[in-house]
Scaffold this motif. Structure first.
Motif, PDB file in Angstrom:
ATOM      1  N   ASN A 167       5.194  30.477  38.118  1.00  0.00           N
ATOM      2  CA  ASN A 167       4.910  31.637  39.061  1.00  0.00           C
ATOM      3  C   ASN A 167       4.710  30.996  40.383  1.00  0.00           C
ATOM      4  OD1 ASN A 167       5.991  32.932  36.560  1.00  0.00           O
ATOM      5  ND2 ASN A 167       3.849  34.076  36.412  1.00  0.00           N
ATOM      6  N   SER A 168       5.053  32.047  41.866  1.00  0.00           N
ATOM      7  CA  SER A 168       4.475  31.437  43.138  1.00  0.00           C
ATOM      8  C   SER A 168       4.732  29.648  43.250  1.00  0.00           C
ATOM      9  CB  SER A 168       3.751  31.943  43.307  1.00  0.00           C
ATOM     10  OG  SER A 168       3.398  33.460  42.919  1.00  0.00           O
ATOM     11  N   LEU A 169       6.218  29.587  42.581  1.00  0.00           N
ATOM     12  CA  LEU A 169       6.184  27.849  43.050  1.00  0.00           C
ATOM     13  C   LEU A 169       5.886  26.927  44.365  1.00  0.00           C
ATOM     14  CD1 LEU A 169       8.742  26.754  40.110  1.00  0.00           C
ATOM     15  CD2 LEU A 169       6.123  26.135  40.318  1.00  0.00           C
ATOM     16  N   LYS A 170       5.670  26.476  44.328  1.00  0.00           N
ATOM     17  CA  LYS A 170       5.497  25.976  45.692  1.00  0.00           C
ATOM     18  C   LYS A 170       6.253  24.461  46.238  1.00  0.00           C
ATOM     19  CE  LYS A 170       1.045  27.474  46.287  1.00  0.00           C
ATOM     20  NZ  LYS A 170      -0.250  26.948  46.711  1.00  0.00           N
ATOM     21  N   ARG A 206      -1.159  30.852  39.039  1.00  0.00           N
ATOM     22  CA  ARG A 206       0.136  30.487  39.000  1.00  0.00           C
ATOM     23  C   ARG A 206       0.441  30.075  38.066  1.00  0.00           C
ATOM     24  NH1 ARG A 206       2.224  26.954  42.200  1.00  0.00           N
ATOM     25  NH2 ARG A 206       0.582  25.551  42.195  1.00  0.00           N
ATOM     26  N   ASP A 236       4.427  21.939  44.117  1.00  0.00           N
ATOM     27  CA  ASP A 236       4.951  21.221  42.263  1.00  0.00           C
ATOM     28  C   ASP A 236       5.594  20.698  42.302  1.00  0.00           C
ATOM     29  OD1 ASP A 236       4.336  24.742  42.659  1.00  0.00           O
ATOM     30  OD2 ASP A 236       2.667  23.571  42.523  1.00  0.00           O
ATOM     31  N   ALA A 239      11.390  28.333  47.238  1.00  0.00           N
ATOM     32  CA  ALA A 239       9.763  28.341  47.021  1.00  0.00           C
ATOM     33  C   ALA A 239      10.094  29.957  46.716  1.00  0.00           C
ATOM     34  CB  ALA A 239       9.144  27.618  48.384  1.00  0.00           C
ATOM     35  N   GLY A 240       8.567  30.161  45.398  1.00  0.00           N
ATOM     36  CA  GLY A 240       8.023  31.343  45.491  1.00  0.00           C
ATOM     37  C   GLY A 240       8.512  32.058  44.110  1.00  0.00           C
ATOM     38  N   SER A 272      11.822  24.345  49.905  1.00  0.00           N
ATOM     39  CA  SER A 272      11.249  25.444  50.922  1.00  0.00           C
ATOM     40  C   SER A 272      11.908  26.637  51.968  1.00  0.00           C
ATOM     41  CB  SER A 272      10.456  24.583  51.833  1.00  0.00           C
ATOM     42  OG  SER A 272      11.539  23.887  52.695  1.00  0.00           O
ATOM     43  N   SER A 321      10.275  30.934  40.155  1.00  0.00           N
ATOM     44  CA  SER A 321       9.478  30.971  38.696  1.00  0.00           C
ATOM     45  C   SER A 321      10.379  30.226  37.482  1.00  0.00           C
ATOM     46  CB  SER A 321       9.325  32.547  38.014  1.00  0.00           C
ATOM     47  OG  SER A 321       8.666  33.072  38.675  1.00  0.00           O
TER      48      SER A 321
END
Length: 119
Positions: A84-87, A67, A90, A14-15, A119, A17
Motif C-alpha cells: 500500500n501507499s506505493l512510492k 505500508r 518501490d 504513486a499512492g 510519480s 496498491s
C-alpha cells in the motif's frame, strides 16, 4: 524440485496498491519453511523486503514498514505481499524466496515480477 511462481506485479501510480502472490508447488515445503520477498531495482543489490517465519513471525525492511504486509494462505500454498501507499522508489523486480536462513535468502527463488510505480 520445489517451484515458486509469482504473480500480481504491474504498473501503478504513486499512492496506489498492489498485491503480489507466490504459489509454492510443495505443501510441506511451504508449511515448514520461512518464506520471504526480496526486490532488486536497476543498478542496486537485491534486498530483503519482508520475511514470514513458519510460526508466523515477521520482519520488514525499514523502508516498507507500515505500508507492506506479508502473509500466507496454507490451504493454497501461497505467500502474499500486500503493498500500500506505493512510492516510485518501490519500483523493482520482486522475488519470492523459500527456505530462508534467518534474514538471508534460501536456495529457492521465483522468476520475479516487475513492479513499477509512477510519480
Amino acid at each position: 524440485q520445489v517451484q515458486l511462481v509469482e504473480s500480481g506485479g504491474g504498473l501503478v501510480q504513486a499512492g496506489g496498491s498492489l498485491r503480489l502472490s507466490c504459489a509454492a508447488s510443495d505443501r510441506i515445503f511451504f508449511r515448514i519453511n520461512d518464506m520471504g520477498w526480496f526486490r532488486q531495482a536497476p543498478g542496486k543489490q537485491r534486498e530483503l523486503v519482508a520475511r514470514l517465519t513458519s510460526d508466523g513471525g515477521t520482519n520488514y525492511a525499514d523502508s516498507v514498514k507500515g505500508r507492506f504486509t506479508i502473509s500466507r494462505d496454507g490451504a493454497k500454498n501461497t505467500l502474499y505481499l500486500q503493498m500500500n501507499s506505493l512510492k516510485p522508489e518501490d519500483t523493482a523486480v520482486y522475488y519470492c524466496n523459500g527456505a530462508m536462513r534467518g534474514l538471508r535468502p534460501g536456495d529457492y527463488w521465483g522468476q520475479g515480477t516487475q513492479v513499477t510505480v509512477s510519480s
